[in-house]
Design a protein around this motif. Structure first.
Motif, PDB file in Angstrom:
ATOM      1  N   LEU A  19       4.644   8.042   8.828  1.00  0.00           N
ATOM      2  CA  LEU A  19       4.580   6.692   8.274  1.00  0.00           C
ATOM      3  C   LEU A  19       5.365   5.719   9.143  1.00  0.00           C
ATOM      4  O   LEU A  19       6.382   6.071   9.742  1.00  0.00           O
ATOM      5  N   LYS A  20       4.892   4.481   9.187  1.00  0.00           N
ATOM      6  CA  LYS A  20       5.517   3.423   9.966  1.00  0.00           C
ATOM      7  C   LYS A  20       5.973   2.297   9.035  1.00  0.00           C
ATOM      8  O   LYS A  20       5.503   2.221   7.887  1.00  0.00           O
ATOM      9  N   PRO A  21       6.850   1.429   9.506  1.00  0.00           N
ATOM     10  CA  PRO A  21       7.306   0.318   8.661  1.00  0.00           C
ATOM     11  C   PRO A  21       6.168  -0.514   8.077  1.00  0.00           C
ATOM     12  O   PRO A  21       6.263  -0.989   6.941  1.00  0.00           O
ATOM     13  N   ARG A  22       5.075  -0.672   8.827  1.00  0.00           N
ATOM     14  CA  ARG A  22       3.969  -1.485   8.322  1.00  0.00           C
ATOM     15  C   ARG A  22       3.235  -0.835   7.148  1.00  0.00           C
ATOM     16  O   ARG A  22       2.427  -1.485   6.480  1.00  0.00           O
ATOM     17  N   ASP A  23       3.490   0.462   6.911  1.00  0.00           N
ATOM     18  CA  ASP A  23       2.821   1.170   5.817  1.00  0.00           C
ATOM     19  C   ASP A  23       3.481   0.903   4.462  1.00  0.00           C
ATOM     20  O   ASP A  23       2.959   1.329   3.429  1.00  0.00           O
ATOM     21  N   ARG A  24       4.600   0.228   4.439  1.00  0.00           N
ATOM     22  CA  ARG A  24       5.327  -0.017   3.201  1.00  0.00           C
ATOM     23  C   ARG A  24       4.719  -1.170   2.406  1.00  0.00           C
ATOM     24  O   ARG A  24       4.091  -2.066   2.962  1.00  0.00           O
ATOM     25  N   ARG A  25       4.952  -1.145   1.091  1.00  0.00           N
ATOM     26  CA  ARG A  25       4.720  -2.297   0.239  1.00  0.00           C
ATOM     27  C   ARG A  25       6.078  -2.915  -0.075  1.00  0.00           C
ATOM     28  O   ARG A  25       7.037  -2.196  -0.385  1.00  0.00           O
ATOM     29  N   LEU A  50       6.550   2.147  -1.929  1.00  0.00           N
ATOM     30  CA  LEU A  50       7.596   1.621  -1.061  1.00  0.00           C
ATOM     31  C   LEU A  50       7.523   2.175   0.361  1.00  0.00           C
ATOM     32  O   LEU A  50       7.953   1.512   1.302  1.00  0.00           O
ATOM     33  N   VAL A  51       6.987   3.384   0.526  1.00  0.00           N
ATOM     34  CA  VAL A  51       6.899   3.962   1.880  1.00  0.00           C
ATOM     35  C   VAL A  51       5.474   4.046   2.406  1.00  0.00           C
ATOM     36  O   VAL A  51       5.269   4.060   3.625  1.00  0.00           O
ATOM     37  N   ALA A  52       4.457   4.093   1.525  1.00  0.00           N
ATOM     38  CA  ALA A  52       3.090   4.333   1.994  1.00  0.00           C
ATOM     39  C   ALA A  52       2.039   3.481   1.291  1.00  0.00           C
ATOM     40  O   ALA A  52       0.842   3.683   1.504  1.00  0.00           O
ATOM     41  N   GLY A  53       2.450   2.521   0.489  1.00  0.00           N
ATOM     42  CA  GLY A  53       1.494   1.771  -0.300  1.00  0.00           C
ATOM     43  C   GLY A  53       0.519   0.928   0.498  1.00  0.00           C
ATOM     44  O   GLY A  53      -0.578   0.618   0.025  1.00  0.00           O
ATOM     45  N   ALA A  54       0.896   0.542   1.725  1.00  0.00           N
ATOM     46  CA  ALA A  54       0.006  -0.264   2.558  1.00  0.00           C
ATOM     47  C   ALA A  54      -0.688   0.562   3.635  1.00  0.00           C
ATOM     48  O   ALA A  54      -1.435   0.009   4.448  1.00  0.00           O
ATOM     49  N   GLU A  55      -0.440   1.874   3.655  1.00  0.00           N
ATOM     50  CA  GLU A  55      -1.107   2.757   4.624  1.00  0.00           C
ATOM     51  C   GLU A  55      -2.603   2.791   4.288  1.00  0.00           C
ATOM     52  O   GLU A  55      -2.979   2.941   3.133  1.00  0.00           O
ATOM     53  N   ARG A  56      -3.457   2.638   5.276  1.00  0.00           N
ATOM     54  CA  ARG A  56      -4.878   2.501   5.007  1.00  0.00           C
ATOM     55  C   ARG A  56      -5.705   3.724   5.384  1.00  0.00           C
ATOM     56  O   ARG A  56      -6.777   3.945   4.830  1.00  0.00           O
ATOM     57  N   ARG A  57      -5.234   4.525   6.317  1.00  0.00           N
ATOM     58  CA  ARG A  57      -6.037   5.654   6.795  1.00  0.00           C
ATOM     59  C   ARG A  57      -6.319   6.647   5.675  1.00  0.00           C
ATOM     60  O   ARG A  57      -7.463   7.073   5.471  1.00  0.00           O
ATOM     61  N   ASN A  59      -5.112   6.181   2.290  1.00  0.00           N
ATOM     62  CA  ASN A  59      -5.150   5.553   0.967  1.00  0.00           C
ATOM     63  C   ASN A  59      -6.430   4.784   0.670  1.00  0.00           C
ATOM     64  O   ASN A  59      -6.663   4.394  -0.481  1.00  0.00           O
ATOM     65  N   GLN A  60      -7.259   4.551   1.694  1.00  0.00           N
ATOM     66  CA  GLN A  60      -8.455   3.736   1.484  1.00  0.00           C
ATOM     67  C   GLN A  60      -9.736   4.403   1.966  1.00  0.00           C
ATOM     68  O   GLN A  60     -10.816   3.858   1.786  1.00  0.00           O
ATOM     69  N   VAL A  61      -9.642   5.589   2.564  1.00  0.00           N
ATOM     70  CA  VAL A  61     -10.803   6.199   3.195  1.00  0.00           C
ATOM     71  C   VAL A  61     -11.861   6.643   2.184  1.00  0.00           C
ATOM     72  O   VAL A  61     -13.057   6.652   2.480  1.00  0.00           O
ATOM     73  N   PHE A  62     -11.464   6.977   0.960  1.00  0.00           N
ATOM     74  CA  PHE A  62     -12.419   7.448  -0.049  1.00  0.00           C
ATOM     75  C   PHE A  62     -12.025   6.861  -1.403  1.00  0.00           C
ATOM     76  O   PHE A  62     -12.496   5.789  -1.773  1.00  0.00           O
ATOM     77  N   ASP A  63     -11.159   7.528  -2.135  1.00  0.00           N
ATOM     78  CA  ASP A  63     -10.591   6.909  -3.323  1.00  0.00           C
ATOM     79  C   ASP A  63      -9.602   5.838  -2.855  1.00  0.00           C
ATOM     80  O   ASP A  63      -8.977   5.962  -1.802  1.00  0.00           O
ATOM     81  N   ARG A  64      -9.430   4.785  -3.659  1.00  0.00           N
ATOM     82  CA  ARG A  64      -8.703   3.610  -3.171  1.00  0.00           C
ATOM     83  C   ARG A  64      -7.418   3.390  -3.954  1.00  0.00           C
ATOM     84  O   ARG A  64      -7.443   3.222  -5.178  1.00  0.00           O
ATOM     85  N   LEU A  65      -6.308   3.402  -3.240  1.00  0.00           N
ATOM     86  CA  LEU A  65      -5.029   3.055  -3.837  1.00  0.00           C
ATOM     87  C   LEU A  65      -4.992   1.544  -4.018  1.00  0.00           C
ATOM     88  O   LEU A  65      -5.239   0.794  -3.082  1.00  0.00           O
ATOM     89  N   LEU A  66      -4.686   1.091  -5.225  1.00  0.00           N
ATOM     90  CA  LEU A  66      -4.688  -0.332  -5.511  1.00  0.00           C
ATOM     91  C   LEU A  66      -3.368  -0.978  -5.108  1.00  0.00           C
ATOM     92  O   LEU A  66      -2.298  -0.443  -5.429  1.00  0.00           O
ATOM     93  N   PRO A  67      -3.384  -2.126  -4.441  1.00  0.00           N
ATOM     94  CA  PRO A  67      -2.139  -2.845  -4.179  1.00  0.00           C
ATOM     95  C   PRO A  67      -1.541  -3.311  -5.504  1.00  0.00           C
ATOM     96  O   PRO A  67      -2.270  -3.474  -6.495  1.00  0.00           O
ATOM     97  N   PRO A  68      -0.245  -3.533  -5.565  1.00  0.00           N
ATOM     98  CA  PRO A  68       0.391  -3.875  -6.853  1.00  0.00           C
ATOM     99  C   PRO A  68      -0.246  -5.035  -7.589  1.00  0.00           C
ATOM    100  O   PRO A  68      -0.327  -5.011  -8.821  1.00  0.00           O
ATOM    101  N   HIS A  69      -0.717  -6.041  -6.873  1.00  0.00           N
ATOM    102  CA  HIS A  69      -1.299  -7.189  -7.583  1.00  0.00           C
ATOM    103  C   HIS A  69      -2.629  -6.847  -8.256  1.00  0.00           C
ATOM    104  O   HIS A  69      -3.135  -7.639  -9.058  1.00  0.00           O
ATOM    105  N   HIS A 133      -7.969  13.558   1.039  1.00  0.00           N
ATOM    106  CA  HIS A 133      -8.519  12.485   1.857  1.00  0.00           C
ATOM    107  C   HIS A 133      -8.500  12.846   3.341  1.00  0.00           C
ATOM    108  O   HIS A 133      -9.374  12.417   4.089  1.00  0.00           O
ATOM    109  N   GLY A 134      -7.517  13.631   3.751  1.00  0.00           N
ATOM    110  CA  GLY A 134      -7.465  14.047   5.147  1.00  0.00           C
ATOM    111  C   GLY A 134      -8.545  15.043   5.501  1.00  0.00           C
ATOM    112  O   GLY A 134      -9.243  14.896   6.510  1.00  0.00           O
ATOM    113  N   ALA A 135      -8.724  16.072   4.650  1.00  0.00           N
ATOM    114  CA  ALA A 135      -9.633  17.173   4.968  1.00  0.00           C
ATOM    115  C   ALA A 135     -11.075  16.930   4.525  1.00  0.00           C
ATOM    116  O   ALA A 135     -12.017  17.327   5.211  1.00  0.00           O
TER     117      ALA A 135
END
Length: 214
Positions: A19-25, A50-57, A59-69, A133-135
């Motif tokens: 994870l990278k800093p840009r992957d945080r919410r 807080l650590v992976a909420g904005a990661e897209r690879r 979290n968004q490839v199939f089922d979708r993690l919703l942003p807090p808003h 989501h990876g496999a």
């Protein structure tokens, strides 16, 4: 560092995608969503965002993690993830006094959503979904599938790190590789993922399987 943050960082690192800093919410976005809904998210979910909420690879490839808003409450549960066609929702009990790692629930989207237990620990559910989501969905650079015998579980249990089981699907990892074993429509199947072609060949060789897609 909080317990769950470290677990999630280690999960992504084990799969070869640190994870990278840009992957945080931003925590401010989470706090705003909690105030809007009148709830507190449990630490197991909060720290994932807080650590992976904005990661897209993953979290968004199939089922979708919703942003807090986009979080919303449906039948006393806070929805934070939706299936790729929004047929299925995932959430946790809506409360202002959450447990650290509560159960994750699944509900079919319709006129009235009835929630069913998905896993007793939301942290395990989230980690299993990363592997799925990876496999299966192709978040990892290389992915494939093969028909297998159910007895393959014994080799996976002995040689791989077991992550958890959700809906009968067992998730595993080892260095930059993921494996998900599940009873599929046609047979038992393994879905594998790796960061390199060599990694996929290693899985095939070590487990004695032949990938279907060449």
């Amino acid at each position: 560092m909080p317990e769950f943050e470290e677990q999630y960082r280690r999960t992504f690192l084990n799969l070869g995608y640190p994870l990278k800093p840009r992957d945080r919410r931003a925590e401010s976005r989470i706090v705003a969503a909690e105030k809007r809904l009148g709830i507190l998210m449990p630490p197991a979910v909060r720290e994932y965002f807080l650590v992976a909420g904005a990661e897209r690879r993953f979290n968004q490839v199939f089922d979708r993690l919703l942003p807090p808003h986009e979080w919303f409450i449906e039948n006393d549960h806070v929805v934070f993830m939706v299936e790729n066609q929004v047929v299925v929702l995932w959430g946790v009990t809506a409360t202002s006094t959450p447990q650290p790692d509560p159960s994750a629930f699944m509900g079919a989207n319709g006129k009235e959503i009835v929630w069913h237990l998905e896993h007793e620990r939301c942290s395990t559910f989230l980690k299993v979904m990363i592997h799925w989501h990876g496999a299966f969905a192709g978040a990892m650079r290389y992915a494939n599938t093969a028909r297998v015998a159910p007895e393959l579980v014994d080799r996976l249990d002995s040689d791989w790190q077991f992550v958890g089981e959700v809906n009968g699907m067992r998730a595993y990892n080892r260095d930059r590789q993921a494996a998900c074993l599940v009873e599929w429509e046609d047979s038992w199947r393994i879905f594998g993922g790796a960061t390199t072609k060599t990694g996929m060949s290693e899985i095939s060789h070590d487990l004695g399987i032949n990938w279907e897609v060449t």
